[in-house]
Write an enzyme that holds these catalytic residues in place. Structure first.
Site, PDB file in Angstrom:
ATOM      1  N   HIS A  42      -0.086   9.207   2.615  1.00 59.26           N
ATOM      2  CA  HIS A  42      -0.923  10.089   3.444  1.00 59.26           C
ATOM      3  C   HIS A  42      -2.019  10.647   2.530  1.00 59.26           C
ATOM      4  CE1 HIS A  42      -2.062  12.609   6.674  1.00 59.26           C
ATOM      5  NE2 HIS A  42      -1.083  13.490   6.707  1.00 59.26           N
ATOM      6  N   HIS A  96      -4.624   1.560   8.214  1.00 57.70           N
ATOM      7  CA  HIS A  96      -4.434   2.827   8.922  1.00 57.70           C
ATOM      8  C   HIS A  96      -3.601   2.566  10.160  1.00 57.70           C
ATOM      9  CE1 HIS A  96      -5.357   6.674  10.828  1.00 57.70           C
ATOM     10  NE2 HIS A  96      -5.681   7.078   9.605  1.00 57.70           N
ATOM     11  N   ASP A 119      -9.675   7.421   2.318  1.00 52.98           N
ATOM     12  CA  ASP A 119      -9.307   7.674   0.929  1.00 52.98           C
ATOM     13  C   ASP A 119      -9.874   6.668  -0.055  1.00 52.98           C
ATOM     14  OD1 ASP A 119      -7.794   9.993   1.302  1.00 52.98           O
ATOM     15  OD2 ASP A 119      -6.166   8.807   2.137  1.00 52.98           O
TER      16      ASP A 119
HETATM   17  N1  CMC Z   1      -2.143  -3.206   1.520  1.00 54.06           N
HETATM   18  C1  CMC Z   1      -1.524  -4.368   1.815  1.00 54.06           C
HETATM   19  N2  CMC Z   1      -0.910  -4.629   2.965  1.00 54.06           N
HETATM   20  C2  CMC Z   1      -0.902  -3.642   3.878  1.00 54.06           C
HETATM   21  C3  CMC Z   1      -1.534  -2.407   3.654  1.00 54.06           C
HETATM   22  C4  CMC Z   1      -2.174  -2.209   2.419  1.00 54.06           C
HETATM   23  N3  CMC Z   1      -2.799  -1.067   2.143  1.00 54.06           N
HETATM   24  N4  CMC Z   1      -1.364  -1.626   4.734  1.00 54.06           N
HETATM   25  C5  CMC Z   1      -0.660  -2.349   5.608  1.00 54.06           C
HETATM   26  N5  CMC Z   1      -0.385  -3.572   5.100  1.00 54.06           N
HETATM   27  C6  CMC Z   1       0.307  -4.676   5.768  1.00 54.06           C
HETATM   28  C7  CMC Z   1       1.808  -4.447   5.762  1.00 54.06           C
HETATM   29  O1  CMC Z   1       2.419  -5.032   4.633  1.00 54.06           O
HETATM   30  C8  CMC Z   1       2.206  -5.106   7.052  1.00 54.06           C
HETATM   31  O2  CMC Z   1       2.200  -6.502   6.838  1.00 54.06           O
HETATM   32  P1  CMC Z   1       3.324  -7.427   7.547  1.00 54.06           P
HETATM   33  O3  CMC Z   1       3.005  -7.358   9.005  1.00 54.06           O
HETATM   34  O4  CMC Z   1       3.135  -8.759   6.938  1.00 54.06           O
HETATM   35  O5  CMC Z   1       4.644  -6.800   7.208  1.00 54.06           O
HETATM   36  C9  CMC Z   1       1.046  -4.804   7.992  1.00 54.06           C
HETATM   37  O6  CMC Z   1      -0.081  -4.657   7.138  1.00 54.06           O
HETATM   38  C10 CMC Z   1       1.247  -3.548   8.811  1.00 54.06           C
HETATM   39  O7  CMC Z   1       1.514  -2.470   7.912  1.00 54.06           O
HETATM   40  P2  CMC Z   1       2.437  -1.230   8.225  1.00 54.06           P
HETATM   41  O8  CMC Z   1       2.939  -0.676   6.945  1.00 54.06           O
HETATM   42  O9  CMC Z   1       3.465  -1.635   9.244  1.00 54.06           O
HETATM   43  O10 CMC Z   1       1.397  -0.254   8.923  1.00 54.06           O
HETATM   44  P3  CMC Z   1       1.568   1.285   9.133  1.00 54.06           P
HETATM   45  O11 CMC Z   1       0.734   1.628  10.307  1.00 54.06           O
HETATM   46  O12 CMC Z   1       3.008   1.685   9.159  1.00 54.06           O
HETATM   47  O13 CMC Z   1       0.954   1.904   7.796  1.00 54.06           O
HETATM   48  C11 CMC Z   1      -0.468   2.926   6.240  1.00 54.06           C
HETATM   49  C12 CMC Z   1      -0.256   2.557   7.722  1.00 54.06           C
HETATM   50  C13 CMC Z   1      -1.734   3.767   6.123  1.00 54.06           C
HETATM   51  C14 CMC Z   1       0.729   3.759   5.735  1.00 54.06           C
HETATM   52  C15 CMC Z   1      -0.598   1.618   5.428  1.00 54.06           C
HETATM   53  O14 CMC Z   1      -1.713   0.872   5.869  1.00 54.06           O
HETATM   54  C16 CMC Z   1      -0.681   1.894   3.928  1.00 54.06           C
HETATM   55  O15 CMC Z   1       0.354   1.997   3.259  1.00 54.06           O
HETATM   56  N6  CMC Z   1      -1.929   1.968   3.357  1.00 54.06           N
HETATM   57  C17 CMC Z   1      -2.097   2.299   1.974  1.00 54.06           C
HETATM   58  C18 CMC Z   1      -1.967   3.808   1.793  1.00 54.06           C
HETATM   59  C19 CMC Z   1      -3.188   4.531   2.283  1.00 54.06           C
HETATM   60  O16 CMC Z   1      -4.318   4.165   2.001  1.00 54.06           O
HETATM   61  N7  CMC Z   1      -2.953   5.633   3.011  1.00 54.06           N
HETATM   62  C20 CMC Z   1      -4.021   6.493   3.528  1.00 54.06           C
HETATM   63  C21 CMC Z   1      -4.093   6.460   5.023  1.00 54.06           C
HETATM   64  S1  CMC Z   1      -5.593   7.211   5.653  1.00 54.06           S
HETATM   65  C22 CMC Z   1      -5.528   8.873   5.235  1.00 54.06           C
HETATM   66  C23 CMC Z   1      -4.311   9.580   5.656  1.00 54.06           C
HETATM   67  O17 CMC Z   1      -3.764   9.348   6.731  1.00 54.06           O
HETATM   68  O18 CMC Z   1      -3.896  10.442   4.911  1.00 54.06           O
END
Ligand code: CMC
Length: 429
Positions: free
Chosen positions: A269, A308, A364
């Site tokens: 986050h 996201h 971010d």
């Molecule tokens: N790098 C590589 N792969 C990713 C990433 C990433 N940053 N984000 C998602 N994926 C892949 C993930 O591995 C999954 O692939 P598969 O379908 O093959 O298993 C797919 O995309 C869906 O990901 P998810 O984890 O199920 O998606 P989510 O909605 O639960 O997660 C998230 C959202 C923001 C936690 C995630 O994208 C992430 O970890 N991003 C990196 C951390 C980040 O930048 N966070 C800041 C978010 S914006 C500001 C805030 O909210 O604070």
């Protein structure tokens, strides 16, 4: 209500049909309770870890369209607010629901200035932290501690007290954030200068040394103001949900905001901006970008600052932050890490792995580079996020406590553990 406003379901276990009303594109989860196998049955429950598909509130604060990349506060597009408004104007908009008139803004700004100082004991409390304490931990603890300084902290249903809590929270957050930074540096804490704007005063508390008056470069002041506006609210995200859940038990607003800070602390986050910088430093050189991207695709690591839960196209905040970054780099010089970030973005946006998963830069990805250019350490990045988000948390908390539909948050579980085991004395286990 017409036939279209119902969901008709047949329960294959009993063969019975149910009509569940649909309104605003939602069904009420409690309506599922009438779908039962027997009289004793608790009724059907929806299973939704991570609250992927559950609306927890009716809100009029922030509108998000993740597919189209749209973000609006109280109906105003984020692009217009970032171009023309001040952070305090946006905070007022989020909290009171309309843009302030000139006298309203003047009186709101004066009120905020009046509350920027903290009790000396809060300063002493912060001095008790180790020299290398994470500033987000210090902020979390000191905001929580604020509740102990106000006997009316728990008067969450007294309108006058509420107005005071709101002003105190917005006003004192920069003071606490700056004190945490100065503590890490071993430098004396700088008291607020109420002649300065909200953002200029924050910069003064961060960076002022022996000069009589601290005057920031107006381009830096504006870039920071834009960052604060972009971070001010983002509807029902993890930290806002934490604020609402804690607030639903009628805890005081300082404790609620402390809960929001705790949720924001995590690297998935608000901690992501810090994690992006660490990632860029680890990559070290533009030539290492392809290997890093391969590692992400092989599941070795995530590309921090990408992806996201809601945005499935370019995060509009990331676009605006990129512009603000240019202004800051003009004053402070370009960071060598910027080249790595630009190369990562370029490669990721062309790569099938990221394209097929709709992974784009989020807020971010570039914000950390700006904070670094301002001379702030990585640990301070989530602190700035928390400071800006306080207006959103407060607006959401107010909306929640005034909403007659809200009740104490108490989700259900699907129990998968043992039942009815027999206790054995220690000696026979
Ligand atoms: N790098 C590589 N792969 C990713 C990433 C990433 N940053 N984000 C998602 N994926 C892949 C993930 O591995 C999954 O692939 P598969 O379908 O093959 O298993 C797919 O995309 C869906 O990901 P998810 O984890 O199920 O998606 P989510 O909605 O639960 O997660 C998230 C959202 C923001 C936690 C995630 O994208 C992430 O970890 N991003 C990196 C951390 C980040 O930048 N966070 C800041 C978010 S914006 C500001 C805030 O909210 O604070």
């Amino acid at each position: 209500m017409t036939e279209q406003d119902f969901l008709t379901v047949t329960d294959s276990r009993t063969g019975q049909d149910y009509k569940i009303p649909i309104s605003d594109g939602t069904i009420r989860s409690t309506d599922l309770r009438k779908i039962r196998v027997s009289e004793k049955d608790h009724g059907l429950t929806s299973y939704d870890p991570g609250l992927f598909n559950t609306a927890v509130a009716r809100s009029q604060i922030t509108y998000l369209d993740g597919e189209a990349g749209v973000l609006e506060y109280r109906g105003y597009p984020i692009e217009q607010l970032a171009a023309s408004a001040s952070y305090l104007e946006v905070a007022y908009l989020l909290i009171y629901g309309h843009l302030p008139s000139e006298p309203e803004l003047a009186s709101w700004s004066e009120d905020i200035s009046m509350h920027t100082f903290v009790h000396e004991n809060i300063k002493n409390f912060m001095q008790g932290f180790r020299y290398d304490a994470h500033p987000m931990g210090m902020l979390l603890a000191s905001v929580g501690a604020l509740s102990t300084f106000y006997s009316d902290a728990n008067s969450w249903d007294d309108p006058e007290s509420i107005q005071l809590h709101v002003r105190r929270l917005i006003a004192k957050m920069p003071t606490l954030a700056a004190f945490a930074h100065r503590h890490n540096l071993g430098q004396p804490y700088v008291y607020p200068d109420n002649e300065l704007s909200y953002t200029a005063n924050f910069l003064s508390m961060l960076f002022k040394m022996s000069e009589r008056h601290y005057t920031p470069d107006p381009r830096i002041e504006r870039a920071l103001e834009v960052l604060f506006i972009l971070h001010a609210d983002h509807e029902q995200n993890c930290s806002t949900t934490a604020v609402r859940v804690v607030g639903s038990s009628h805890a005081d607003p300082y404790s609620c905001v402390a809960a929001g800070i705790a949720a924001l602390y995590g690297p998935l986050h608000g901690g992501a901006n810090e994690a992006v910088l660490k990632m860029l430093v680890k990559i070290g050189d533009i030539s290492n970008v392809p290997d890093f991207i391969d590692g992400v695709k092989n599941g070795k690591q995530r590309l921090m600052g990408f992806g996201h839960r809601i945005y499935k196209s370019y995060d509009p905040r990331a676009r605006l932050i990129k512009q603000a970054a240019d202004d800051v780099f003009e004053v402070k010089g370009t960071s060598p890490l910027l080249r790595i970030a630009l190369e990562l973005e370029k490669r990721a946006l062309e790569d099938e792995y990221f394209v097929s998963r709709k992974l784009y830069p989020n807020v971010d990805f570039y914000s950390g580079l700006i904070y670094q250019a301002l001379g702030l350490p990585q640990e301070m990045f989530p602190v700035l996020f928390a400071m800006a988000r306080t207006s959103g948390w407060v607006a959401q908390w107010l909306e929640m406590i005034r909403d007659p539909e809200q009740k104490i948050a108490r989700p259900l579980q699907v129990y998968t553990g043992d039942r009815g085991l027999e206790y054995k004395p220690l000696s026979s286990r």
